[in-house]
Design a protein around this motif. Structure first.
Motif, short mmCIF file in Angstrom:
data_model
loop_
_atom_site.label_atom_id
_atom_site.label_comp_id
_atom_site.label_asym_id
_atom_site.label_seq_id
_atom_site.Cartn_x
_atom_site.Cartn_y
_atom_site.Cartn_z
N GLN A 9 29.50 109.35 126.27
CA GLN A 9 28.96 108.10 125.52
C GLN A 9 30.36 107.10 125.34
N THR A 10 30.10 105.77 125.59
CA THR A 10 30.93 104.87 125.48
C THR A 10 30.78 103.88 124.39
N GLY A 11 31.72 103.20 123.94
CA GLY A 11 31.42 102.24 122.91
C GLY A 11 31.82 100.78 123.48
N ALA A 12 31.45 100.70 124.80
CA ALA A 12 31.44 99.29 125.17
C ALA A 12 30.75 97.99 124.68
N ARG A 13 31.32 97.12 124.43
CA ARG A 13 30.57 95.85 123.70
C ARG A 13 30.43 94.95 125.14
N ILE A 14 28.93 94.33 124.82
CA ILE A 14 28.69 93.63 125.84
C ILE A 14 27.73 92.24 125.03
N GLU A 15 27.65 90.98 125.71
CA GLU A 15 27.01 90.14 125.10
C GLU A 15 25.69 90.39 124.91
N LYS A 16 25.10 90.05 123.79
CA LYS A 16 23.86 90.17 123.28
C LYS A 16 22.65 89.98 124.06
N ARG A 17 22.69 88.58 124.95
CA ARG A 17 21.64 88.19 125.65
C ARG A 17 21.88 88.81 127.18
N LEU A 18 22.96 89.09 127.67
CA LEU A 18 23.07 89.85 128.82
C LEU A 18 22.58 91.46 128.82
N LEU A 19 22.82 91.88 127.59
CA LEU A 19 22.26 93.33 127.49
C LEU A 19 21.02 93.41 127.37
N LYS A 20 20.07 92.35 126.91
CA LYS A 20 18.48 92.06 126.82
C LYS A 20 18.18 92.24 128.23
N VAL A 21 19.02 91.34 129.16
CA VAL A 21 18.48 91.24 130.44
C VAL A 21 18.64 92.48 131.13
#
Length: 83
Positions: A9-21
């Motif tokens: 499991q990782t705690g990587a952060r990613i931009e919200k819209r990019l994650l949705k795509v």
């Protein structure tokens, strides 16, 4: 292949819209988000395109839905708001 893999499991952060795509793309391909990220990384490490033309069309549709208008060049300019 047959090699046993170990996932963590990782705690990587990613931009919200990019994650949705990314989530939409994974759903379209009927794979998990983790499997999609692994595939993208492994393809990019070998300088191979990870997606078919049909999948790229679906990604373009998802980007339009989620107002994601960035390109690969934009990733070098990202700055997070420090509030």
């Amino acid at each position: 292949m047959g090699d046993k893999i170990e996932r963590i499991q990782t705690g990587a952060r990613i931009e919200k819209r990019l994650l949705k795509v990314l989530k939409g793309t994974a759903e379209y391909l009927n794979i998990s988000l983790g499997d999609l990220i692994e595939a993208i990384a492994l393809h990019s490490f070998e300088n191979k395109p990870p997606f078919s033309d049909e999948t790229l069309k679906k990604i373009a549709q998802l980007k339009a839905v989620y107002d994601l208008d960035w390109s690969a060049e934009d990733s070098h300019k990202f700055a997070e708001d420090e509030t």
